[in-house]
Each structure stands twice: as C-alpha cells, then as structure tokens.
Design a protein around this motif. Structure first.
Motif, PDB file in Angstrom:
ATOM      1  N   ASN A   6       0.812  -1.224   0.000  1.00  0.00           N
ATOM      2  CA  ASN A   6       0.000   0.000   0.000  1.00  0.00           C
ATOM      3  C   ASN A   6       0.848   1.278   0.000  1.00  0.00           C
ATOM      4  N   VAL A   7       1.999   1.227  -0.655  1.00  0.00           N
ATOM      5  CA  VAL A   7       2.838   2.420  -0.773  1.00  0.00           C
ATOM      6  C   VAL A   7       2.166   3.421  -1.708  1.00  0.00           C
ATOM      7  N   LYS A   8       2.131   4.682  -1.281  1.00  0.00           N
ATOM      8  CA  LYS A   8       1.552   5.753  -2.092  1.00  0.00           C
ATOM      9  C   LYS A   8       2.686   6.551  -2.725  1.00  0.00           C
ATOM     10  N   ASN A   9       2.815   6.407  -4.051  1.00  0.00           N
ATOM     11  CA  ASN A   9       3.933   7.069  -4.726  1.00  0.00           C
ATOM     12  C   ASN A   9       3.870   8.583  -4.579  1.00  0.00           C
ATOM     13  N   GLU A  10       2.651   9.155  -4.472  1.00  0.00           N
ATOM     14  CA  GLU A  10       2.539  10.608  -4.317  1.00  0.00           C
ATOM     15  C   GLU A  10       3.177  11.076  -3.006  1.00  0.00           C
ATOM     16  N   LYS A  11       3.042  10.260  -1.966  1.00  0.00           N
ATOM     17  CA  LYS A  11       3.615  10.624  -0.677  1.00  0.00           C
ATOM     18  C   LYS A  11       5.136  10.579  -0.718  1.00  0.00           C
ATOM     19  N   ILE A  12       5.667   9.588  -1.420  1.00  0.00           N
ATOM     20  CA  ILE A  12       7.129   9.502  -1.555  1.00  0.00           C
ATOM     21  C   ILE A  12       7.657  10.733  -2.278  1.00  0.00           C
ATOM     22  N   LYS A  13       7.009  11.101  -3.366  1.00  0.00           N
ATOM     23  CA  LYS A  13       7.476  12.251  -4.147  1.00  0.00           C
ATOM     24  C   LYS A  13       7.322  13.558  -3.370  1.00  0.00           C
ATOM     25  N   LEU A  14       6.274  13.660  -2.547  1.00  0.00           N
ATOM     26  CA  LEU A  14       6.085  14.861  -1.740  1.00  0.00           C
ATOM     27  C   LEU A  14       7.206  15.021  -0.721  1.00  0.00           C
ATOM     28  N   ILE A  15       7.560  13.924  -0.054  1.00  0.00           N
ATOM     29  CA  ILE A  15       8.641  13.977   0.925  1.00  0.00           C
ATOM     30  C   ILE A  15       9.967  14.279   0.245  1.00  0.00           C
ATOM     31  N   MET A  16      10.196  13.670  -0.913  1.00  0.00           N
ATOM     32  CA  MET A  16      11.412  13.960  -1.673  1.00  0.00           C
ATOM     33  C   MET A  16      11.484  15.437  -2.028  1.00  0.00           C
ATOM     34  N   GLN A  17      10.348  15.988  -2.452  1.00  0.00           N
ATOM     35  CA  GLN A  17      10.312  17.406  -2.830  1.00  0.00           C
ATOM     36  C   GLN A  17      10.648  18.301  -1.642  1.00  0.00           C
ATOM     37  N   LYS A  18      10.076  17.994  -0.487  1.00  0.00           N
ATOM     38  CA  LYS A  18      10.338  18.807   0.696  1.00  0.00           C
ATOM     39  C   LYS A  18      11.778  18.672   1.161  1.00  0.00           C
ATOM     40  N   ARG A  19      12.376  17.515   0.917  1.00  0.00           N
ATOM     41  CA  ARG A  19      13.771  17.301   1.298  1.00  0.00           C
ATOM     42  C   ARG A  19      14.743  17.839   0.250  1.00  0.00           C
ATOM     43  N   GLY A  20      14.212  18.115  -0.964  1.00  0.00           N
ATOM     44  CA  GLY A  20      15.081  18.596  -2.031  1.00  0.00           C
ATOM     45  C   GLY A  20      15.850  17.483  -2.724  1.00  0.00           C
ATOM     46  N   PHE A  21      15.279  16.270  -2.748  1.00  0.00           N
ATOM     47  CA  PHE A  21      15.945  15.128  -3.357  1.00  0.00           C
ATOM     48  C   PHE A  21      15.392  14.846  -4.753  1.00  0.00           C
ATOM     49  N   THR A  22      16.278  14.436  -5.645  1.00  0.00           N
ATOM     50  CA  THR A  22      15.880  13.869  -6.928  1.00  0.00           C
ATOM     51  C   THR A  22      16.033  12.358  -6.834  1.00  0.00           C
ATOM     52  N   PHE A  23      15.523  11.637  -7.843  1.00  0.00           N
ATOM     53  CA  PHE A  23      15.696  10.186  -7.848  1.00  0.00           C
ATOM     54  C   PHE A  23      17.178   9.817  -7.969  1.00  0.00           C
ATOM     55  N   GLU A  24      17.949  10.643  -8.669  1.00  0.00           N
ATOM     56  CA  GLU A  24      19.386  10.397  -8.778  1.00  0.00           C
ATOM     57  C   GLU A  24      20.047  10.509  -7.398  1.00  0.00           C
ATOM     58  N   ASP A  25      19.664  11.561  -6.642  1.00  0.00           N
ATOM     59  CA  ASP A  25      20.203  11.723  -5.284  1.00  0.00           C
ATOM     60  C   ASP A  25      19.844  10.525  -4.419  1.00  0.00           C
ATOM     61  N   LEU A  26      18.576  10.130  -4.484  1.00  0.00           N
ATOM     62  CA  LEU A  26      18.089   9.043  -3.648  1.00  0.00           C
ATOM     63  C   LEU A  26      18.782   7.731  -4.005  1.00  0.00           C
ATOM     64  N   ALA A  27      19.008   7.504  -5.285  1.00  0.00           N
ATOM     65  CA  ALA A  27      19.686   6.276  -5.712  1.00  0.00           C
ATOM     66  C   ALA A  27      21.118   6.240  -5.197  1.00  0.00           C
ATOM     67  N   TRP A  28      21.787   7.375  -5.284  1.00  0.00           N
ATOM     68  CA  TRP A  28      23.191   7.441  -4.859  1.00  0.00           C
ATOM     69  C   TRP A  28      23.332   7.264  -3.351  1.00  0.00           C
ATOM     70  N   LEU A  29      22.415   7.869  -2.578  1.00  0.00           N
ATOM     71  CA  LEU A  29      22.515   7.824  -1.117  1.00  0.00           C
ATOM     72  C   LEU A  29      21.974   6.536  -0.521  1.00  0.00           C
ATOM     73  N   SER A  30      20.963   5.948  -1.146  1.00  0.00           N
ATOM     74  CA  SER A  30      20.328   4.760  -0.573  1.00  0.00           C
ATOM     75  C   SER A  30      20.887   3.447  -1.088  1.00  0.00           C
ATOM     76  N   GLY A  31      21.473   3.494  -2.279  1.00  0.00           N
ATOM     77  CA  GLY A  31      21.950   2.253  -2.880  1.00  0.00           C
ATOM     78  C   GLY A  31      20.858   1.500  -3.618  1.00  0.00           C
ATOM     79  N   VAL A  32      19.641   2.038  -3.634  1.00  0.00           N
ATOM     80  CA  VAL A  32      18.541   1.434  -4.387  1.00  0.00           C
ATOM     81  C   VAL A  32      18.674   1.868  -5.844  1.00  0.00           C
ATOM     82  N   PRO A  33      18.631   0.936  -6.802  1.00  0.00           N
ATOM     83  CA  PRO A  33      18.821   1.304  -8.213  1.00  0.00           C
ATOM     84  C   PRO A  33      17.854   2.386  -8.679  1.00  0.00           C
TER      85      PRO A  33
END
Length: 251
Positions: A6-33
C-alpha cells in the motif's frame, strides 16, 4: 522477499520534494537502483521490497508509515523538524535543546501545593531597555516548590513590557547565580555593567561570548572580561507568566 504494501507514490514524491531530493540523489545515497526508484515513484511498483523502502526512509529521515495511508508513529511535521534540526550548526542545536528543556520543565513542574521562600527583585527604573541596579525593590516571596524554583537562587518580577514578546509584563522569572559557570549558547543571562542590568541570550563566536537583546532594541554586549561585566544570574525558568497585575505574594 518481504514486501511493503500500500505504498503511495505521491507521498514519496512529496517527501522527496520537501527534502530537495531527486531520484538520482536518492539512488546514490540509498543504494537502491535508479530504475527501481522511478518505478516506485511512478506507481508502477505498488508493493516494493521492504529492504528497499527501509533504505529510502532512512535517507529521507522519515517513518515507513509516511509512505502509506497509515498514521505514522512520528507525524511527518515532527520528522521534518528533526531533519532540519540535524542540519543546524552545533551552537543552534544547543540553543534549541536548552529552550525545549526549559519549556518542558516549566510545563511538567509548574504546579505544586508545597511552597518555598525565594528572594525576589523588581527594578523600577528602566532606561533604554536597561534596568538600573540601584532602583531594585527586594522582597521574600512564596512560590510553588518544583524543579525550577528549587534550582533558583533569586527571581525577578517584570513590572514592565520591556522584554515583550519573549516575556509578558507580570512574568516572574527564576534565576541562578552562577558566576563561575561557563555560559552556553542559547542561555538567557542577566549581566551588569556600570550599574545597569541587561537581560539577553548568550551566543558564542569563536572564543568571544556575546549577549543579544531579547527584543532586539539593545546592542550586543561582549562579556569575555569579568573586570568590565558581572554575570548576575542564569535563567532557570519561568515561575509564573503573563499576569498584568502585580501578584498578591509580590506586593
């Protein structure tokens, strides 16, 4: 593999936006492809792996529940403040922790049926935001016995609005005489120079110690030298706040 449902993709993107993260940033920091993250973010992967979501949450500094419709154990607003707190310089963290501790102590220990006697000062002559020391009126008053009052060596009754909005007129402030104590960032002190008292917040810059006015109307005081300035007391907490009329036990 355990899934996070039941993951809500809109919530993930909202938190990323507030944190100032892009998917590239998240991939590099988390190790998730990156490809996995974009599928989760687009909603193509509705039930991603738990391990991946755990790493994403760790990087975004939030609860896993915040990615779903479930009520998070820590509301997002609080998690957001924790994230911002971690980004602050050490001196600001000290100030915030000092303020939280003071407010918490006041809230928890403000009420008591037991009373203790404490010396109270009122300063009747205020010049340019500074209190003339010789104008003091000294009384012994009875206050509730709690952690704040027991830590005080004296208190100050504010008969004017000079420290508003930080402390309303009528507040009773508890202080501790600590001349040998090294002031910490964020603490509120009473300092005396040339017969006048200045109450302000301490901040440090390299090896220099300054006191900054609570209402912004007085220039900073540099208090490194004990020969020119005397530290009168450190604020422990508010014994009573916001009574416009003079309290009966202070009259």
């Amino acid at each position: 593999m355990e899934r996070w449902r039941n993951v809500k993709n809109e919530k993930i993107k909202l938190i990323m936006q507030k944190r100032g993260f892009t998917f590239e940033d998240l991939a590099w920091l988390s190790g998730v492809p990156y490809s996995t993250l974009t599928k989760i973010g687009s909603g193509a992967t509705e039930n991603p792996g738990f391990a991946a979501m755990e790493r994403i949450a760790k990087v975004l500094d939030c609860s896993l529940d915040e990615f779903t419709d479930r009520e998070p154990m820590v509301p997002y607003d609080y998690a957001d403040y924790v994230y911002r707190f971690k980004k602050l310089p050490d001196n600001m963290k000290e100030y915030i922790k000092y303020t939280i501790d003071s407010e918490y102590d006041q809230m928890i220990h403000s009420a008591s049926s037991e009373k203790i006697k404490i010396k109270c000062f009122e300063f009747t002559n205020i010049v340019g935001g500074l209190a003339q020391y010789d104008s003091r009126i000294e009384r012994d008053i009875m206050v509730s016995s709690n952690e704040i009052s027991r830590a005080c060596t004296f208190c100050v009754y504010l008969s004017t609005h000079v420290l508003f909005p930080k402390f309303p007129e009528g507040s009773l402030l508890g202080f501790r005489y600590d001349d040998d104590y090294d002031p910490k960032n964020g603490e509120i002190w009473i300092i005396m120079r040339g017969g006048f008292l200045f109450m302000g917040r301490v901040y440090k810059r390299n090896r220099d110690i300054y006191v900054k006015a609570l209402n912004g109307t007085i220039d900073h005081w540099h208090i490194n030298s004990h020969t020119q300035y005397k530290r009168i007391g450190r604020l422990v907490g508010v014994l009573r706040e916001g009574e416009v009329d003079m309290p009966e036990d202070v009259r």
